[in-house]
Each structure stands twice: as C-alpha cells, then as structure tokens.
Scaffold this motif. Structure first.
Motif, PDB file in Angstrom:
ATOM      1  N   SER A   1     -10.257  25.457  -4.976  1.00 60.63           N
ATOM      2  CA  SER A   1     -10.117  25.781  -3.557  1.00 60.63           C
ATOM      3  C   SER A   1     -11.330  25.290  -2.787  1.00 60.63           C
ATOM      4  CB  SER A   1      -9.971  27.291  -3.364  1.00 60.63           C
ATOM      5  OG  SER A   1      -8.793  27.778  -3.966  1.00 60.63           O
ATOM      6  N   GLY A   2     -11.170  25.197  -1.458  1.00 64.24           N
ATOM      7  CA  GLY A   2     -12.302  24.819  -0.617  1.00 64.24           C
ATOM      8  C   GLY A   2     -13.386  25.885  -0.643  1.00 64.24           C
ATOM      9  N   LEU A   3     -14.595  25.465  -0.320  1.00 62.23           N
ATOM     10  CA  LEU A   3     -15.719  26.398  -0.356  1.00 62.23           C
ATOM     11  C   LEU A   3     -15.541  27.543   0.646  1.00 62.23           C
ATOM     12  CD1 LEU A   3     -18.772  23.983  -0.709  1.00 62.23           C
ATOM     13  CD2 LEU A   3     -17.958  25.647  -2.384  1.00 62.23           C
ATOM     14  N   ARG A   4     -14.983  27.230   1.829  1.00 59.71           N
ATOM     15  CA  ARG A   4     -14.873  28.248   2.871  1.00 59.71           C
ATOM     16  C   ARG A   4     -13.455  28.402   3.400  1.00 59.71           C
ATOM     17  NH1 ARG A   4     -20.315  27.220   6.585  1.00 59.71           N
ATOM     18  NH2 ARG A   4     -21.838  27.521   4.894  1.00 59.71           N
ATOM     19  N   ASP A   5     -12.524  27.671   2.841  1.00 60.93           N
ATOM     20  CA  ASP A   5     -11.150  27.715   3.347  1.00 60.93           C
ATOM     21  C   ASP A   5     -10.187  27.737   2.164  1.00 60.93           C
ATOM     22  OD1 ASP A   5      -8.738  27.483   4.614  1.00 60.93           O
ATOM     23  OD2 ASP A   5      -9.272  25.740   5.822  1.00 60.93           O
ATOM     24  N   ALA A   6      -9.496  28.861   1.951  1.00 62.82           N
ATOM     25  CA  ALA A   6      -8.564  28.999   0.830  1.00 62.82           C
ATOM     26  C   ALA A   6      -7.302  28.169   1.022  1.00 62.82           C
ATOM     27  CB  ALA A   6      -8.201  30.470   0.639  1.00 62.82           C
ATOM     28  N   SER A   7      -7.106  27.618   2.244  1.00 62.96           N
ATOM     29  CA  SER A   7      -5.966  26.739   2.483  1.00 62.96           C
ATOM     30  C   SER A   7      -6.255  25.305   2.046  1.00 62.96           C
ATOM     31  CB  SER A   7      -5.603  26.732   3.980  1.00 62.96           C
ATOM     32  OG  SER A   7      -5.268  28.024   4.413  1.00 62.96           O
ATOM     33  N   GLU A   8      -7.480  25.065   1.654  1.00 65.13           N
ATOM     34  CA  GLU A   8      -7.910  23.730   1.221  1.00 65.13           C
ATOM     35  C   GLU A   8      -7.953  23.663  -0.297  1.00 65.13           C
ATOM     36  OE1 GLU A   8     -12.218  21.742   0.976  1.00 65.13           O
ATOM     37  OE2 GLU A   8     -11.575  22.163   3.046  1.00 65.13           O
ATOM     38  N   VAL A   9      -7.417  22.585  -0.856  1.00 72.70           N
ATOM     39  CA  VAL A   9      -7.452  22.360  -2.297  1.00 72.70           C
ATOM     40  C   VAL A   9      -8.039  20.976  -2.556  1.00 72.70           C
ATOM     41  CG1 VAL A   9      -6.065  22.042  -4.379  1.00 72.70           C
ATOM     42  CG2 VAL A   9      -5.498  23.862  -2.777  1.00 72.70           C
ATOM     43  N   ASN A  10      -9.003  20.939  -3.476  1.00 73.37           N
ATOM     44  CA  ASN A  10      -9.624  19.673  -3.855  1.00 73.37           C
ATOM     45  C   ASN A  10      -9.249  19.351  -5.301  1.00 73.37           C
ATOM     46  OD1 ASN A  10     -11.634  19.115  -1.482  1.00 73.37           O
ATOM     47  ND2 ASN A  10     -11.870  21.278  -1.987  1.00 73.37           N
ATOM     48  N   LEU A  11      -9.034  18.082  -5.571  1.00 76.15           N
ATOM     49  CA  LEU A  11      -8.686  17.680  -6.935  1.00 76.15           C
ATOM     50  C   LEU A  11      -9.019  16.209  -7.174  1.00 76.15           C
ATOM     51  CD1 LEU A  11      -5.772  16.188  -6.170  1.00 76.15           C
ATOM     52  CD2 LEU A  11      -4.960  18.534  -6.293  1.00 76.15           C
ATOM     53  N   TRP A  12      -8.929  15.832  -8.435  1.00 71.81           N
ATOM     54  CA  TRP A  12      -9.301  14.486  -8.911  1.00 71.81           C
ATOM     55  C   TRP A  12      -8.138  13.952  -9.738  1.00 71.81           C
ATOM     56  CZ3 TRP A  12     -12.742  10.683  -8.446  1.00 71.81           C
ATOM     57  CH2 TRP A  12     -12.986   9.820  -9.507  1.00 71.81           C
ATOM     58  N   ILE A  13      -7.698  12.740  -9.430  1.00 73.98           N
ATOM     59  CA  ILE A  13      -6.522  12.154 -10.083  1.00 73.98           C
ATOM     60  C   ILE A  13      -6.866  10.782 -10.627  1.00 73.98           C
ATOM     61  CG2 ILE A  13      -4.136  11.368  -9.744  1.00 73.98           C
ATOM     62  CD1 ILE A  13      -4.010  13.285  -7.335  1.00 73.98           C
ATOM     63  N   VAL A  14      -6.418  10.483 -11.845  1.00 63.84           N
ATOM     64  CA  VAL A  14      -6.567   9.139 -12.412  1.00 63.84           C
ATOM     65  C   VAL A  14      -5.240   8.692 -13.015  1.00 63.84           C
ATOM     66  CG1 VAL A  14      -9.034   9.405 -12.863  1.00 63.84           C
ATOM     67  CG2 VAL A  14      -7.396  10.002 -14.645  1.00 63.84           C
ATOM     68  N   SER A  15      -5.014   7.383 -12.974  1.00 58.30           N
ATOM     69  CA  SER A  15      -3.763   6.833 -13.481  1.00 58.30           C
ATOM     70  C   SER A  15      -3.943   5.348 -13.771  1.00 58.30           C
ATOM     71  CB  SER A  15      -2.644   7.040 -12.453  1.00 58.30           C
ATOM     72  OG  SER A  15      -1.436   6.447 -12.866  1.00 58.30           O
ATOM     73  N   ASP A  16      -3.199   4.844 -14.736  1.00 57.33           N
ATOM     74  CA  ASP A  16      -3.174   3.405 -15.030  1.00 57.33           C
ATOM     75  C   ASP A  16      -2.301   2.728 -13.981  1.00 57.33           C
ATOM     76  OD1 ASP A  16      -2.515   0.807 -16.033  1.00 57.33           O
ATOM     77  OD2 ASP A  16      -2.956   1.462 -18.066  1.00 57.33           O
ATOM     78  N   ASN A  17      -2.900   1.938 -13.122  1.00 59.50           N
ATOM     79  CA  ASN A  17      -2.166   1.351 -12.000  1.00 59.50           C
ATOM     80  C   ASN A  17      -1.116   0.333 -12.426  1.00 59.50           C
ATOM     81  OD1 ASN A  17      -4.729  -0.109 -12.631  1.00 59.50           O
ATOM     82  ND2 ASN A  17      -3.902  -1.624 -11.193  1.00 59.50           N
ATOM     83  N   VAL A  18      -1.353  -0.380 -13.528  1.00 60.24           N
ATOM     84  CA  VAL A  18      -0.404  -1.411 -13.964  1.00 60.24           C
ATOM     85  C   VAL A  18       0.732  -0.806 -14.784  1.00 60.24           C
ATOM     86  CG1 VAL A  18      -0.103  -3.487 -15.370  1.00 60.24           C
ATOM     87  CG2 VAL A  18      -2.098  -3.271 -13.874  1.00 60.24           C
ATOM     88  N   ARG A  19       0.394  -0.022 -15.789  1.00 57.45           N
ATOM     89  CA  ARG A  19       1.435   0.504 -16.678  1.00 57.45           C
ATOM     90  C   ARG A  19       2.188   1.673 -16.044  1.00 57.45           C
ATOM     91  NH1 ARG A  19       2.861   0.573 -22.320  1.00 57.45           N
ATOM     92  NH2 ARG A  19       3.881   2.546 -22.839  1.00 57.45           N
ATOM     93  N   LYS A  20       1.467   2.734 -15.677  1.00 58.55           N
ATOM     94  CA  LYS A  20       2.118   3.915 -15.112  1.00 58.55           C
ATOM     95  C   LYS A  20       2.580   3.670 -13.673  1.00 58.55           C
ATOM     96  CE  LYS A  20       3.243   8.164 -14.009  1.00 58.55           C
ATOM     97  NZ  LYS A  20       4.538   8.751 -14.415  1.00 58.55           N
ATOM     98  N   GLY A  21       1.666   3.188 -12.837  1.00 54.02           N
ATOM     99  CA  GLY A  21       1.951   3.089 -11.426  1.00 54.02           C
ATOM    100  C   GLY A  21       2.955   2.025 -11.046  1.00 54.02           C
ATOM    101  N   ALA A  22       2.993   0.927 -11.819  1.00 49.56           N
ATOM    102  CA  ALA A  22       3.884  -0.185 -11.478  1.00 49.56           C
ATOM    103  C   ALA A  22       5.025  -0.336 -12.481  1.00 49.56           C
ATOM    104  CB  ALA A  22       3.086  -1.484 -11.378  1.00 49.56           C
ATOM    105  N   ALA A  23       4.690  -0.644 -13.731  1.00 53.04           N
ATOM    106  CA  ALA A  23       5.723  -1.019 -14.705  1.00 53.04           C
ATOM    107  C   ALA A  23       6.637   0.145 -15.074  1.00 53.04           C
ATOM    108  CB  ALA A  23       5.069  -1.599 -15.955  1.00 53.04           C
ATOM    109  N   LEU A  24       6.071   1.315 -15.363  1.00 46.83           N
ATOM    110  CA  LEU A  24       6.913   2.435 -15.756  1.00 46.83           C
ATOM    111  C   LEU A  24       7.815   2.872 -14.606  1.00 46.83           C
ATOM    112  CD1 LEU A  24       7.791   4.507 -17.839  1.00 46.83           C
ATOM    113  CD2 LEU A  24       5.932   5.990 -17.076  1.00 46.83           C
ATOM    114  N   ASN A  25       7.271   2.898 -13.408  1.00 46.63           N
ATOM    115  CA  ASN A  25       8.090   3.264 -12.258  1.00 46.63           C
ATOM    116  C   ASN A  25       9.256   2.298 -12.084  1.00 46.63           C
ATOM    117  OD1 ASN A  25       8.106   5.125  -9.768  1.00 46.63           O
ATOM    118  ND2 ASN A  25       8.405   3.098  -8.885  1.00 46.63           N
ATOM    119  N   ALA A  26       9.003   1.007 -12.346  1.00 44.81           N
ATOM    120  CA  ALA A  26      10.063  -0.002 -12.232  1.00 44.81           C
ATOM    121  C   ALA A  26      11.133   0.192 -13.302  1.00 44.81           C
ATOM    122  CB  ALA A  26       9.460  -1.398 -12.327  1.00 44.81           C
TER     123      ALA A  26
END
Length: 332
Positions: free
Chosen positions: A295-320
C-alpha cells in the motif's frame, strides 16, 4: 490440421512463435515461412524439418487458413495480398494498423472474437500491456482503478535483432577501452539508462507511451482511466521491468489483493522480502512475475508493485499462439 503462414519468421518473435507452436502441439498442416527482407532463402527448423523462408510479396495467402505477422518488415505488396485473402490473421507487431484489426489479450477480452466477422484480423497488445493487464485486471475487479503511474524499463530486444547486436557491440567496445560510436540508439545504451525510447511528440510523449495508454484503457474496459507512463531504455537484452503505482477509488485490502493475484493463471506472485527480476526469473518463461506489492505510505487507496516479464516469449509469442488457438477452436 490447418495450413499456416508466418511472416517475419526469422525475427526474434517469429522464432519464439515457432518454438511455442511446437511445444504446444499447435495443429499445423502445411507451414509457410515468409519474409520481406534479407532473411529470404534462410532455413529454420520446425519439428524434424528444415523450412526455407520465401518471399512474402509473391505468396498466395489464400493457401492458408491462418497467418501470423511476426516481423515489422511487411511490404506493401504482401500487405495488400494478405488483406485481400480470406485467412484469419494474428498481427504481433501492428503491421496492419489499428483500423484493420482488433486488439486481443486471451483471457481478458475473448469476447472480441465474437464481435468480428470472418476473416478475423487480430492485433496482439504490446508486451508491456500484456504484463500489466495480467496483473491489474484481477485487482480492478476488487476496486475501481482511477489512475496509473508506470515506469517501464524496456530491453533492447524491442528493437529486434539489431537492438541486441547494438548492445553487445557497445558493451564489447567499452570493456575493451575502445572509442564508442552509437549507431541504432542516439547515444550510449550500454551501462546506461535512456529516458525515452522513441521520438517524442510536441507534448513530450513517445508513440509507444501513447499506444500503451490507449491499450490499457481498452483492454481493462476503463475509458476514463488516467495513465501516465515513462518508457526507459535499459541496457538489458531481454525482459521488461515495470514499476507501477495504481490508485483506486477506495482503499484496497492487500490481503485480498494477494489472494486475487494468487489465483491468476500465468502469473507468479513473489512474496516479500524476495522480489523477481527479468533476467533471474522471467527470461524464457511463460509467466508474468509480480512482487513488492504494498500500500501507499499515506494513502490506502494506492498500491505499488513491481512486474517483470519476458517480452519476446511471454509478451509476444505466447500471446500470439493463444490467440491462434482461440481462432481455430471453431474451425471445422
């Protein structure tokens, strides 16, 4: 079994597509590998065969039921022939344009298929959109999403093989204490971060940043969603990393958010104090990884996160491939 054509088969996305089609036993009859560049004449393995890449400009697309566009080098003649044919199309690189295609992310907006009359021409979202929507869609069902602030660290592979070669060349030059002359990028990218990835418009936004915002609002079904993004060129060969701040219309229960994400197919949740990285976790995988959920430091309506993904295999080829599987599900 259906006959398939792949335009841009020798591109990074094309080779990943071939690999996934074999892994998932995609029901291919005759497979035609095509290109509009100097890869014509090369051969690529598929199963027990080596298939030669032929010219897309002279190919009769009426010979296939499904065509994938995996490379940006689709020439005018091949484009006209493809649009004139009756085959379904999965456009992985936006070569046909938004007007001629519908954006599809399997598992998110599958109803798009029912809205299209044959031949159905689909456009894959940007790999960045695939990764972010995979994470945000289940959270947006818990609370209404109002605003996003996203920093995207893009790998050089978004520029294809030339991007990979350029980072390798620059790295070798610097490690050997030789003078560096940037070529593909406008300045040194090795051991550096570049604050923009394409030419900005009059307001300072890049084309990729604008396309990203449009795709997010479309895929999430939130036309009023405010999206602010900064695309950064990182000295990484493969794998995107996203730092995300999401603001909801009410406080979001983090325990409920964890539970919702834990149920998503194709998503791996990494608990604190650990966190995922593009190279250490996502590379070569068919998953989107998310961590540092808080959650955000001062705002419970705020959510912070970190995302990683393989852009070629997952993001492009698998989606296709998943899009292709949806298309052929109703084939006779």
């Amino acid at each position: 079994m259906i006959d398939v054509a792949i335009v841009g088969a020798a591109e990074l996305e094309g080779e990943a597509l071939l690999e996934l089609m074999q892994e998932r036993a995609f029901p291919v009859g005759e497979l035609h590998l095509l290109a509009d560049d100097d890869s014509i004449g090369q051969s690529l393995p598929f199963g027990a065969r080596n298939l030669r890449i032929r010219a897309a400009a002279s190919f009769d697309f009426s010979r296939v039921a499904l065509a994938f566009i995996a490379g940006a080098g689709l020439g005018p003649a091949a484009r006209e022939a493809l649009l004139a044919a009756s085959c379904d199309v999965v456009d992985m690189v936006g070569a046909l344009g938004q007007q001629a295609t519908s954006c599809l992310l399997p598992g998110i907006n599958d109803a798009t298929l029912a809205e299209r009359c044959p031949p159905r021409r689909l456009r894959c979202p940007m790999p960045t959109s695939v990764a972010l929507v995979t994470v945000l869609a289940p959270l947006a069902r818990l609370q209404t999403l109002k605003r996003l602030v996203v920093t995207v660290c893009r790998p050089v592979s978004v520029r294809g093989r030339s991007g990979v070669k350029e980072l390798a060349r620059q790295t070798a030059e610097l490690l050997n204490a030789r003078p560096l002359e940037p070529r593909l990028f406008d300045r040194q990218v090795a051991f550096n971060l570049l604050a923009q990835t394409d030419e900005p418009d009059q307001l300072g936004h890049g084309a990729a940043e604008r396309a990203f915002a449009e795709e997010l609002t479309d895929l999430l079904g939130l036309p009023q969603l405010q999206v602010s993004s900064t695309f950064v060129q990182a000295p990484v060969f493969f794998g995107e990393s996203l730092s995300v701040c999401a603001l909801f219309d009410a406080p979001l229960d983090i325990v409920g958010a964890y539970a919702a994400l834990d149920m998503v197919e194709g998503l791996e949740l990494v608990d604190s104090p650990d966190y995922p990285t593009a190279v250490g976790d996502a590379l070569g995988q068919d998953l989107v990884y998310v961590g540092r959920l808080r959650s955000g430091l001062r705002d419970a309506s705020e959510v912070n996160l970190w995302i990683v993904s393989d852009n070629v295999r997952k993001g492009a080829a698998l989606n296709a491939v998943l899009s292709g599987e949806l298309l052929i599900k109703d084939y006779p």
